[in-house]
Design a protein around this motif. Structure first.
Motif, PDB file in Angstrom:
ATOM      1  N   ASP A   1      -7.346  -9.202  -1.627  1.00 42.88           N
ATOM      2  CA  ASP A   1      -8.073  -8.395  -0.659  1.00 42.88           C
ATOM      3  C   ASP A   1      -8.504  -7.047  -1.237  1.00 42.88           C
ATOM      4  O   ASP A   1      -9.456  -6.429  -0.736  1.00 42.88           O
ATOM      5  N   GLN A   2      -7.792  -6.580  -2.273  1.00 43.01           N
ATOM      6  CA  GLN A   2      -8.117  -5.286  -2.873  1.00 43.01           C
ATOM      7  C   GLN A   2      -9.152  -5.380  -3.988  1.00 43.01           C
ATOM      8  O   GLN A   2      -9.675  -4.345  -4.427  1.00 43.01           O
TER       9      GLN A   2
ATOM     10  N   GLY B   1      -9.259   4.832  -8.267  1.00 47.21           N
ATOM     11  CA  GLY B   1     -10.670   4.820  -8.644  1.00 47.21           C
ATOM     12  C   GLY B   1     -10.908   5.086 -10.117  1.00 47.21           C
ATOM     13  O   GLY B   1     -10.372   4.406 -10.992  1.00 47.21           O
TER      14      GLY B   1
ATOM     15  N   PRO C   1     -12.338  -6.075  -4.264  1.00 46.72           N
ATOM     16  CA  PRO C   1     -13.629  -5.391  -4.135  1.00 46.72           C
ATOM     17  C   PRO C   1     -13.536  -3.874  -4.227  1.00 46.72           C
ATOM     18  O   PRO C   1     -14.561  -3.200  -4.406  1.00 46.72           O
ATOM     19  N   HIS C   2     -12.336  -3.333  -4.104  1.00 48.07           N
ATOM     20  CA  HIS C   2     -12.169  -1.879  -4.053  1.00 48.07           C
ATOM     21  C   HIS C   2     -11.744  -1.281  -5.390  1.00 48.07           C
ATOM     22  O   HIS C   2     -11.543  -0.066  -5.482  1.00 48.07           O
TER      23      HIS C   2
ATOM     24  N   HIS D   1      -3.523  -2.351  -5.684  1.00 50.36           N
ATOM     25  CA  HIS D   1      -3.619  -1.327  -4.636  1.00 50.36           C
ATOM     26  C   HIS D   1      -3.737   0.056  -5.265  1.00 50.36           C
ATOM     27  O   HIS D   1      -4.533   0.891  -4.800  1.00 50.36           O
TER      28      HIS D   1
ATOM     29  N   ALA E   1      -7.171   0.640  -6.670  1.00 52.55           N
ATOM     30  CA  ALA E   1      -8.133   0.895  -5.588  1.00 52.55           C
ATOM     31  C   ALA E   1      -8.030   2.341  -5.100  1.00 52.55           C
ATOM     32  O   ALA E   1      -9.049   2.983  -4.805  1.00 52.55           O
TER      33      ALA E   1
ATOM     34  N   HIS F   1       0.816  -1.209   0.000  1.00 58.00           N
ATOM     35  CA  HIS F   1       0.000   0.000   0.000  1.00 58.00           C
ATOM     36  C   HIS F   1       0.855   1.267   0.000  1.00 58.00           C
ATOM     37  O   HIS F   1       0.506   2.246  -0.684  1.00 58.00           O
TER      38      HIS F   1
END
Length: 276
Positions: A207-208, A124, A210-211, A118, A121, A84
């Motif tokens: 883990d990223q 956007g 969904p973002h 990352h 995310a 990140h």
């Protein structure tokens, strides 16, 4: 060598890490014109991972290839040495280079696919599409790959060891390990300070998912040493998590798929970038 030609043709760009509380610069190289395509290399790497792809892609895109923080010519990002913080530094750098209305396609190789997810995310709607290549960090157990130590070797013995390591991890066919691949590996190894290998077995990329707002694509070589023999399971998980995913497996290629099979890779990536 192809690297020298590309290096001479490139525009070198830098942004400072000082506004983030760091020291030094992030270094980028730019070629071509048209829509922006951001390329992120793999672990222990540099923009040189893309030497067999940049010329082709620059015919249709403004190619912007990073040396990611702590690798190649770029300084370490401030904060903990984890995905990140690297992605946040790249996001700030791209905002400076491309401005507040920036819009770009994103493609990341190996560790760069983790960082890129990352980054996507964070960024956007600034990211038009996101392609992961040879991705790890998806929550699957990684097959062990034993690499030989090079720090105590010099000359021909050192280059021979690079060839063995490239065959063990990066390229399926030993005949594809040419002098340029060895030179790239040597330069990348000497200039790497960020140790990224430990992230490959985790789930940081998964883990990223969904973002990430941008549509996603995925490419692997058939015999990717990082993912084999679990590429179908990885694809199944990704297609379930991201129904819009477009994926492609390149026959006969290993992990460094865009170097080992550049024509097939370039064609596949271009199709994905132009898909609606």
């Amino acid at each position: 060598m192809l690297f020298e030609t590309l290096h001479a043709q490139a525009q070198r760009l830098t942004t400072s890490l000082a506004p983030l509380g760091g020291e030094g610069e992030i270094v980028w190289y730019r070629w071509g014109s048209g829509p922006v395509l951001v390329l992120l290399h793999g672990g222990t790497g540099s923009w040189r991972h893309w030497v067999r792809n940049i010329g082709f892609l620059a015919e249709s895109y403004t190619v912007l290839a990073a040396d990611m923080p702590g690798l190649g010519e770029s300084a370490m990002a401030p904060g903990p040495a984890e995905p990140h913080s690297v992605a946040a530094a790249l996001a700030a750098s791209l905002a400076e280079l491309l401005g507040p209305e920036r819009l770009y396609d994103l493609a990341g190789f190996s560790f760069g696919s983790n960082i890129g997810t990352h980054l996507a995310a964070i960024e956007g709607a600034h990211v038009r599409s996101h392609t992961i290549i040879g991705a790890a960090s998806l929550g699957f157990q990684r097959q062990p790959v034993e690499l030989l130590k090079i720090r105590d070797k010099q000359g021909e013995e050192r280059m021979a060891t690079h060839r063995l390591n490239l065959n063990a991890l990066m390229l399926k066919n030993p005949a594809n390990i040419d002098d340029e691949a060895v030179r790239i590996q040597e330069w990348n190894t000497v200039n790497a300070r960020l140790r990224s290998r430990g992230f490959a077995s985790g789930s940081s990329l998964k883990d990223q998912l969904p973002h990430v707002a941008a549509p996603m694509r995925a490419i692997w070589g058939e015999f990717d040493q990082v993912a084999w023999p679990h590429i179908p399971q990885r694809l199944a998980m990704l297609h379930e998590a991201r129904p819009e995913l477009i994926s492609h497996i390149i026959p006969g290629a290993g992990h460094w798929v865009m170097y080992e099979a550049p024509d097939a890779f370039n064609a596949a990536l271009l199709r994905m970038l132009q898909a609606k």
